[in-house]
Write a protein that holds these residues in place. Sequence first.
Motif, PDB file in Angstrom:
ATOM      1  N   LEU A  50       0.849  -1.191   0.000  1.00 28.45           N
ATOM      2  CA  LEU A  50       0.000   0.000   0.000  1.00 28.45           C
ATOM      3  C   LEU A  50       0.882   1.238   0.000  1.00 28.45           C
ATOM      4  CD1 LEU A  50      -2.766   1.416   0.391  1.00 28.45           C
ATOM      5  CD2 LEU A  50      -2.430   1.120   2.871  1.00 28.45           C
ATOM      6  N   GLN A  99       0.828   5.737  -0.945  1.00 26.60           N
ATOM      7  CA  GLN A  99       0.031   6.913  -1.279  1.00 26.60           C
ATOM      8  C   GLN A  99       0.311   7.359  -2.706  1.00 26.60           C
ATOM      9  OE1 GLN A  99       0.859   9.874   1.761  1.00 26.60           O
ATOM     10  NE2 GLN A  99      -0.920   9.222   2.946  1.00 26.60           N
ATOM     11  N   ALA A 100      -0.643   8.038  -3.293  1.00 29.25           N
ATOM     12  CA  ALA A 100      -0.457   8.581  -4.631  1.00 29.25           C
ATOM     13  C   ALA A 100       0.796   9.450  -4.665  1.00 29.25           C
ATOM     14  CB  ALA A 100      -1.678   9.379  -5.049  1.00 29.25           C
ATOM     15  N   LYS A 144      -0.301   6.294  -9.180  1.00 26.82           N
ATOM     16  CA  LYS A 144      -1.635   6.878  -9.199  1.00 26.82           C
ATOM     17  C   LYS A 144      -2.640   5.847  -8.680  1.00 26.82           C
ATOM     18  CE  LYS A 144      -0.419   9.340 -13.464  1.00 26.82           C
ATOM     19  NZ  LYS A 144      -0.794   9.551 -14.896  1.00 26.82           N
ATOM     20  N   PRO A 145      -3.769   6.288  -8.185  1.00 21.59           N
ATOM     21  CA  PRO A 145      -4.790   5.327  -7.733  1.00 21.59           C
ATOM     22  C   PRO A 145      -5.186   4.340  -8.831  1.00 21.59           C
ATOM     23  CG  PRO A 145      -5.313   7.495  -6.900  1.00 21.59           C
ATOM     24  CD  PRO A 145      -4.144   7.673  -7.828  1.00 21.59           C
ATOM     25  N   GLU A 146      -5.162   4.764 -10.069  1.00 21.10           N
ATOM     26  CA  GLU A 146      -5.540   3.865 -11.172  1.00 21.10           C
ATOM     27  C   GLU A 146      -4.486   2.802 -11.447  1.00 21.10           C
ATOM     28  OE1 GLU A 146      -5.516   7.222 -11.208  1.00 21.10           O
ATOM     29  OE2 GLU A 146      -4.866   7.994 -13.169  1.00 21.10           O
ATOM     30  N   THR A 153      -3.675   0.794  -9.108  1.00 23.39           N
ATOM     31  CA  THR A 153      -4.059  -0.266  -8.183  1.00 23.39           C
ATOM     32  C   THR A 153      -4.492  -1.511  -8.934  1.00 23.39           C
ATOM     33  OG1 THR A 153      -4.735   1.298  -6.452  1.00 23.39           O
ATOM     34  CG2 THR A 153      -5.717  -0.906  -6.387  1.00 23.39           C
ATOM     35  N   THR A 160      -1.651  -1.393  -4.088  1.00 19.72           N
ATOM     36  CA  THR A 160      -2.773  -0.507  -3.807  1.00 19.72           C
ATOM     37  C   THR A 160      -2.256   0.909  -3.620  1.00 19.72           C
ATOM     38  OG1 THR A 160      -3.970  -2.304  -2.702  1.00 19.72           O
ATOM     39  CG2 THR A 160      -4.731  -0.059  -2.299  1.00 19.72           C
ATOM     40  N   VAL A 161      -2.801   1.834  -4.403  1.00 18.69           N
ATOM     41  CA  VAL A 161      -2.386   3.229  -4.331  1.00 18.69           C
ATOM     42  C   VAL A 161      -3.564   4.044  -3.812  1.00 18.69           C
ATOM     43  CG1 VAL A 161      -1.414   5.178  -5.576  1.00 18.69           C
ATOM     44  CG2 VAL A 161      -0.868   2.847  -6.299  1.00 18.69           C
ATOM     45  N   SER A 162      -3.373   4.668  -2.666  1.00 19.28           N
ATOM     46  CA  SER A 162      -4.450   5.460  -2.067  1.00 19.28           C
ATOM     47  C   SER A 162      -4.352   6.915  -2.509  1.00 19.28           C
ATOM     48  CB  SER A 162      -4.376   5.361  -0.552  1.00 19.28           C
ATOM     49  OG  SER A 162      -3.163   5.922  -0.082  1.00 19.28           O
ATOM     50  N   SER A 163      -5.505   7.551  -2.616  1.00 16.42           N
ATOM     51  CA  SER A 163      -5.527   8.955  -3.057  1.00 16.42           C
ATOM     52  C   SER A 163      -5.398   9.909  -1.892  1.00 16.42           C
ATOM     53  CB  SER A 163      -6.823   9.228  -3.811  1.00 16.42           C
ATOM     54  OG  SER A 163      -7.927   8.921  -2.998  1.00 16.42           O
TER      55      SER A 163
END
Length: 124
Positions: A11, A13-14, A87-89, A91, A121-124
């Motif tokens: 995991l 962050q963006a 980026k979140p996309e 993920t 997993t990339v969180s925004s």
Amino acid sequence: QVQLVESGGGLVQAGGSLRLSCAASGRTFSTATVGWFRQASGNEREFVAAITWNGRTTYYADSVKGRFTISRDNAKNSEHLQMNSLKPEDTAVYYCAATGRGYISTSHHSYEYWGQGTQVTVSS
């Protein structure tokens, strides 16, 4: 035969970075074209990047070009995917793949050997 095991997912962050690794076993790894694919929930498996056996040719999906870098170390039977500016996309579950074909293919049907996948997993 080539056996592949991915590691390095997690995991983040963006805007952050991750480095995926793929450890290979089998004598034919050094002559195989290897690549990375990813599959987000509900989506088809999509091509991310690939590199030829000698490392001289690489190819990237437009969506990751300039952010991701694929590399390999045949002496260590490994390949890596450095992922920056995530980026979140991005993920997805990321899969390492290999083929005895001497050229890069963006179709997952062209790859005979697959790892079990690692979650990114990339969180925004």
